[in-house]
Scaffold this active site. Structure first.
Site, PDB file in Angstrom:
ATOM      1  N   ASP A 235       9.742   2.060  -7.927  1.00  0.00           N
ATOM      2  CA  ASP A 235       9.584   2.727  -6.637  1.00  0.00           C
ATOM      3  C   ASP A 235       8.346   3.620  -6.664  1.00  0.00           C
ATOM      4  O   ASP A 235       8.136   4.372  -7.634  1.00  0.00           O
ATOM      5  CB  ASP A 235      10.829   3.567  -6.328  1.00  0.00           C
ATOM      6  N   ASN A 243       2.094   8.013   3.913  1.00  0.00           N
ATOM      7  CA  ASN A 243       2.199   7.628   5.323  1.00  0.00           C
ATOM      8  C   ASN A 243       1.967   8.801   6.251  1.00  0.00           C
ATOM      9  O   ASN A 243       1.276   8.692   7.273  1.00  0.00           O
ATOM     10  CB  ASN A 243       3.576   7.005   5.594  1.00  0.00           C
ATOM     11  N   HIS A 248       0.316   4.701   8.602  1.00  0.00           N
ATOM     12  CA  HIS A 248       0.969   3.514   8.059  1.00  0.00           C
ATOM     13  C   HIS A 248      -0.013   2.410   7.679  1.00  0.00           C
ATOM     14  O   HIS A 248       0.288   1.586   6.807  1.00  0.00           O
ATOM     15  CB  HIS A 248       1.982   2.971   9.070  1.00  0.00           C
ATOM     16  N   ASP A 252       0.345   0.689   4.245  1.00  0.00           N
ATOM     17  CA  ASP A 252       0.512  -0.754   4.028  1.00  0.00           C
ATOM     18  C   ASP A 252      -0.461  -1.266   2.972  1.00  0.00           C
ATOM     19  O   ASP A 252      -0.101  -2.092   2.118  1.00  0.00           O
ATOM     20  CB  ASP A 252       0.283  -1.510   5.338  1.00  0.00           C
ATOM     21  N   GLU A 278       9.251   0.906  -0.220  1.00  0.00           N
ATOM     22  CA  GLU A 278       8.263   1.025  -1.291  1.00  0.00           C
ATOM     23  C   GLU A 278       8.866   0.661  -2.641  1.00  0.00           C
ATOM     24  O   GLU A 278       8.357   1.061  -3.687  1.00  0.00           O
ATOM     25  CB  GLU A 278       7.689   2.442  -1.329  1.00  0.00           C
TER      26      GLU A 278
END
Length: 368
Positions: A235, A243, A248, A252, A278
């Site tokens: 993770d 973010n 975002h 991404d 994530e």
């Protein structure tokens, strides 16, 4: 019948391409009762009938085709004079050196052309039968010797059977290849759809559903072979902050780049994908817990050793990982849950680290 252009197989290569060797050709001739002795009949047929009367036969042939609705529709749009010229050439080679390779090649080409322009085989056979009838009429009209007339008529029937048989064989081969091509295209389309269904659109890695199925198969294989199996749950640390701070779109890009770094730290046969958000999952077949820990540590370093360069924006990211090993009574859900619990331990102990399930408390280690 119609002919537009040669089909996509090199001329004089059909026998080789489709496996019609010399033995195959000789067998076809023997079944029809054709032998080298019949060459003299081929020469007589040409000199006494076809060379002089081929044009008349062709005219009557096309008059008949144009009088029929189905064949008239098939001929629509074709250059009739060119077709007649081609048909005349066919008659003037009819039965000439019928046992040679070139003769077989040319008759096969006729079948492929008709398949290519989509003339139904039944229509081709019927039209060819009408053409043969006209040839026989001309033999009857111009050969006075009854015995010779009978022999020439038999020869016409045998050669016509050879010609239509070769054309039909190649027509069939063309349809089989077209069907095989269609099936291959369908299978490729299905495979693309399956890959798309199994792929996470953002990262291009396996998605959650595909990972779960891969894990189930890996567990079955490990138990069947008596081999170890390890699972890594990874993770990104503080991803929400990325973010929130950069949006975002940058987030991404971070997920995509981190996914590639994770893959680079794994082995070629390891299965890896985006489990969700994530979080990433890696399935390590044939791998005991201690080896999996070393691999996870290599992945951690690959992700965090250098900043991500995102169009001039440099971001330092780190990864927390939990590593679990397959237990005898595991289900896929229980296996994943235990690896997740180990991941939470890594998060709680400062992030940017690797933790093993053996470091959990007794309840977690037992899978309860």
């Amino acid at each position: 019948m119609p002919e537009k252009a040669p089909p996509p197989v090199p001329r004089t290569r059909y026998c080789e391409t489709f496996g019609f060797d010399r033995h195959w050709r000789e067998t076809r001739l023997r079944l029809l009762g054709l032998s080298a002795d019949d060459h003299v009949l081929g020469e007589m047929l040409q000199t006494r009938v076809l060379h002089a009367h081929a044009a008349r036969i062709v005219e009557r042939f096309y008059d008949h085709l144009l009088s029929q609705g189905e064949t008239r529709a098939l001929l629509n749009g074709f250059d009739l004079e060119r077709l007649k010229h081609t048909q005349t050439g066919y008659l003037r080679s009819f039965g000439v050196r019928f046992d040679e390779l070139d003769y077989f090649e040319e008759r096969m080409r006729v079948g492929l052309v008709h398949a290519w322009v989509q003339v139904p085989l039944s229509v081709y056979v019927a039209a060819h039968a009408f053409l043969v009838r006209h040839m026989l009429e001309q033999v009857e009209a111009h050969v006075a010797d009854r015995a010779l007339c009978h022999r020439l008529s038999e020869f016409v029937i045998k050669v016509a059977a050879l010609d239509v048989g070769l054309a039909g064989e190649m027509y069939h081969q063309a349809q089989v290849r077209e069907l095989e091509g269609s099936l291959e295209a369908l299978m490729e389309s299905q495979q693309r759809l399956q890959r798309r269904a199994a792929t996470d659109e953002l990262t291009g890695m396996l998605n959650r559903g595909a990972l779960f199925e891969a894990l189930r198969q890996a567990m079955d294989s490990a138990r069947r072979k008596g081999q170890p199996l390890a699972l890594i749950m990874a993770d990104l640390d503080h991803f929400k902050a990325v973010n929130d701070s950069y949006g975002h779109r940058v987030g991404d890009r971070v997920l995509r780049d981190v996914g590639q770094r994770i893959k680079s730290g794994l082995r070629g046969f390891d299965v890896v994908g985006r489990y969700g958000g994530e979080e990433f999952m890696a399935i390590l077949s044939g791998t005991p817990l201690e080896t999996a820990a070393l691999i996870a540590e290599r992945v951690r370093r690959r992700v965090g050793e250098a900043p991500l360069n995102l169009a001039g924006l440099k971001l330092n990211v780190t990864l927390s990982q939990g590593v679990a090993e397959l237990h005898a009574d595991d289900t896929p859900e229980r296996f994943i849950e235990r690896a997740d619990q180990t991941l939470y331990r890594a998060k709680a102990e400062g992030r940017n680290c690797v933790r093993l399930e053996t470091e959990l408390g007794d309840d977690h280690a037992a899978g309860r």
